[in-house]
Write an enzyme that holds these catalytic residues in place. Structure first.
Site, mmCIF file in Angstrom:
data_model
loop_
_atom_site.group_PDB
_atom_site.id
_atom_site.type_symbol
_atom_site.label_atom_id
_atom_site.label_comp_id
_atom_site.label_asym_id
_atom_site.label_seq_id
_atom_site.Cartn_x
_atom_site.Cartn_y
_atom_site.Cartn_z
ATOM 1 N N ALA A 1 0.907 -1.447 -0.051
ATOM 2 C CA ALA A 1 -0.030 0.344 -0.074
ATOM 3 C C ALA A 1 0.605 1.249 0.207
ATOM 4 C CB ALA A 1 -0.519 0.204 1.102
ATOM 5 N N ALA B 1 1.470 4.736 -2.024
ATOM 6 C CA ALA B 1 1.757 6.148 -2.086
ATOM 7 C C ALA B 1 1.691 6.750 -0.462
ATOM 8 C CB ALA B 1 0.275 6.395 -3.505
ATOM 9 N N PRO B 2 2.123 7.568 -0.826
ATOM 10 C CA PRO B 2 3.079 8.722 -2.044
ATOM 11 C C PRO B 2 4.373 8.136 -2.195
ATOM 12 C CG PRO B 2 3.534 9.555 0.474
ATOM 13 C CD PRO B 2 2.022 8.624 0.229
ATOM 14 N N GLY B 3 4.493 6.480 -0.969
ATOM 15 C CA GLY B 3 5.895 6.320 -1.344
ATOM 16 C C GLY B 3 7.423 6.508 -0.595
ATOM 17 N N ASP C 1 -5.385 -3.487 -6.044
ATOM 18 C CA ASP C 1 -6.141 -3.579 -4.916
ATOM 19 C C ASP C 1 -4.892 -4.757 -4.280
ATOM 20 O OD1 ASP C 1 -7.554 -4.578 -2.713
ATOM 21 O OD2 ASP C 1 -9.478 -4.030 -4.168
ATOM 22 N N ASP D 1 2.034 -0.700 5.011
ATOM 23 C CA ASP D 1 1.408 0.593 5.941
ATOM 24 C C ASP D 1 0.005 -0.070 5.468
ATOM 25 O OD1 ASP D 1 2.398 2.655 7.110
ATOM 26 O OD2 ASP D 1 2.552 3.955 5.197
ATOM 27 N N CYS E 1 -0.801 4.318 10.899
ATOM 28 C CA CYS E 1 -0.723 5.906 11.405
ATOM 29 C C CYS E 1 -2.092 5.935 12.384
ATOM 30 C CB CYS E 1 -0.302 7.006 10.820
ATOM 31 S SG CYS E 1 -1.581 7.234 9.256
HETATM 32 N N1 SAM Z 1 3.104 4.241 2.824
HETATM 33 C C1 SAM Z 1 3.361 5.391 2.465
HETATM 34 C C2 SAM Z 1 4.277 6.320 2.462
HETATM 35 O O1 SAM Z 1 4.969 5.569 3.838
HETATM 36 O O2 SAM Z 1 4.457 6.836 2.333
HETATM 37 C C3 SAM Z 1 1.570 5.168 2.776
HETATM 38 C C4 SAM Z 1 0.658 4.227 2.178
HETATM 39 S S1 SAM Z 1 -0.978 5.112 3.227
HETATM 40 C C5 SAM Z 1 -0.656 4.898 4.171
HETATM 41 C C6 SAM Z 1 -2.243 3.180 2.310
HETATM 42 C C7 SAM Z 1 -1.829 3.231 1.540
HETATM 43 O O3 SAM Z 1 -3.016 2.669 0.876
HETATM 44 C C8 SAM Z 1 -3.478 5.236 0.718
HETATM 45 O O4 SAM Z 1 -2.050 5.222 -0.530
HETATM 46 C C9 SAM Z 1 -3.799 4.418 -0.369
HETATM 47 O O5 SAM Z 1 -4.861 4.445 -1.281
HETATM 48 C C10 SAM Z 1 -3.476 3.055 -0.535
HETATM 49 N N2 SAM Z 1 -4.769 2.120 -0.601
HETATM 50 C C11 SAM Z 1 -6.578 2.087 -0.312
HETATM 51 N N3 SAM Z 1 -6.435 0.537 -0.389
HETATM 52 C C12 SAM Z 1 -5.877 -0.400 -0.877
HETATM 53 C C13 SAM Z 1 -5.601 -1.731 -1.186
HETATM 54 N N4 SAM Z 1 -6.809 -2.130 -1.099
HETATM 55 N N5 SAM Z 1 -5.304 -1.885 -2.137
HETATM 56 C C14 SAM Z 1 -4.074 -1.278 -2.070
HETATM 57 N N6 SAM Z 1 -3.109 0.114 -1.493
HETATM 58 C C15 SAM Z 1 -4.887 0.413 -0.858
#
Ligand code: SAM
Length: 314
Positions: free
Chosen positions: A117, A119-121, A168, A186, A240
């Site tokens: 999961a 973004a933003p990376g 997904d 994350d 978080c």
């Molecule tokens: N690890 C990232 C960072 O440090 O920049 C932050 C990740 S953020 C907490 C969680 C991310 O999971 C979001 O960008 C969200 O859009 C994405 N997300 C939500 N549902 C998801 C899914 N079913 N599969 C993959 N990504 C998903």
């Protein structure tokens, strides 16, 4: 704007009683800004010389586990974001609790790593740096806009070993079983630790219902991540948020399904504003192994966070 009442009532039951008031105050004040050097583009020495030349006053965060981490006052942030080092990707602004997750997962060069999961990376960039741009780093993100932001960030910071997928994360375990040496989940969460009373938007979507809905998604993502992990591989789960539904509960769900095939790993963090996970919440009584996870409590510099590291048994 004040914090949602239901949130503060719940938080009081989660964090240590004697720290509750000081924790509540951390939602009011702007946090000190922290950033780290980008090992794919520079060294701590070079970055420090560059910042000194630009007249940016920084303080070193003296961590054993990670060098090249710095702190500045919030009023100096604009100056930092106008620097050449920022524009050219030689530094990355990131909260200290976020930096800890990749460090504890500890990817090595040439390994096969998944960020489920991404973004933003911010954490994907760290993983790539620790892998020295070698091996195979898969980064998955579901939301289109955030996916493209992730791709831009990886390019800007000089990452060349990442393979990005707009998909997904819940489907990855079935598509790529037993494939990865280490996985970072994350998880998408209700972001309670990012609430700011001076930014009402940061908490406008929050409700107990949303927390419970998010918990269901987190459970499925965690099961998917576990399926994608090689035997002997490590998986780091983080959020978080403070809510046990988003932390202890998804882990409990995983342990109920795969408990005989995994162990949790005790964690040592470079700061002491941490708390052990809860042993129970509502009707749920949590598996003892969850006690190896940590709940990071917020300060004027560090965001709240929850981290659990586990290993799939051979
Ligand atoms: N690890 C990232 C960072 O440090 O920049 C932050 C990740 S953020 C907490 C969680 C991310 O999971 C979001 O960008 C969200 O859009 C994405 N997300 C939500 N549902 C998801 C899914 N079913 N599969 C993959 N990504 C998903």
């Amino acid at each position: 704007m004040s914090l949602p009442e239901a949130f503060t009532e719940r938080l009081e039951k989660i964090v240590p009683r004697e720290q509750f008031e000081s924790i509540i105050r951390t939602f009011d004040a702007p946090k000190r800004v922290t950033f780290r050097f980008n090992p794919l583009k520079t060294s701590p020495e070079e970055l420090e010389a560059e910042l000194a030349q630009e007249g940016i006053a920084y303080e070193r965060v003296g961590w054993d586990i990670l060098s090249g981490v710095y702190r500045i006052n919030p009023e100096d942030k604009l100056r930092l974001t106008q620097s050449a080092a920022f524009y050219e990707g030689r530094l990355y602004i990131q909260n200290l609790s976020s930096m800890v997750a990749p460090v504890l997962l500890a990817p090595r060069p040439e390994e096969t790593i998944l960020d489920l999961a991404a973004a933003p990376g911010g954490k994907t960039l760290m993983l790539a740096g620790m892998m020295e741009n070698t091996g195979w780093l898969s980064a998955v993100e579901l939301q289109r806009e955030r996916f493209f932001r992730l791709c831009d960030n990886l390019k800007h910071q000089g990452v060349t070993n990442a393979h990005t997928y707009m998909t997904d994360g819940r489907s990855v375990g079935k598509k790529c079983p037993l494939m990865f040496d280490r996985i970072l989940l994350d998880a998408p969460c209700s972001s309670e630790a990012r609430f700011k009373t001076h930014e009402p938007k940061s908490m406008s979507y929050w409700s107990v219902h949303k927390v419970k809905e998010t918990s269901k998604l987190q459970r499925r993502l965690l099961l998917s991540a576990f399926d994608a992990l090689k035997p002997g591989g490590k998986l780091l789960y983080s959020t978080c948020s403070f809510s046990p539904e988003e932390n202890e509960s998804p882990l409990q769900h995983l342990l109920e399904r795969h408990g005989e095939h995994l162990k949790t790993i005790p964690l040592t963090l470079p700061f002491d504003n941490v708390q052990k996970p809860l042993t129970r919440w509502g009707k749920e009584i949590y598996d003892e192994r969850i006690q190896n996870a940590v709940r990071i409590l917020p300060t004027d510099t560090i965001d709240g966070f929850f981290i659990c590291l586990l290993e799939k048994l051979e």
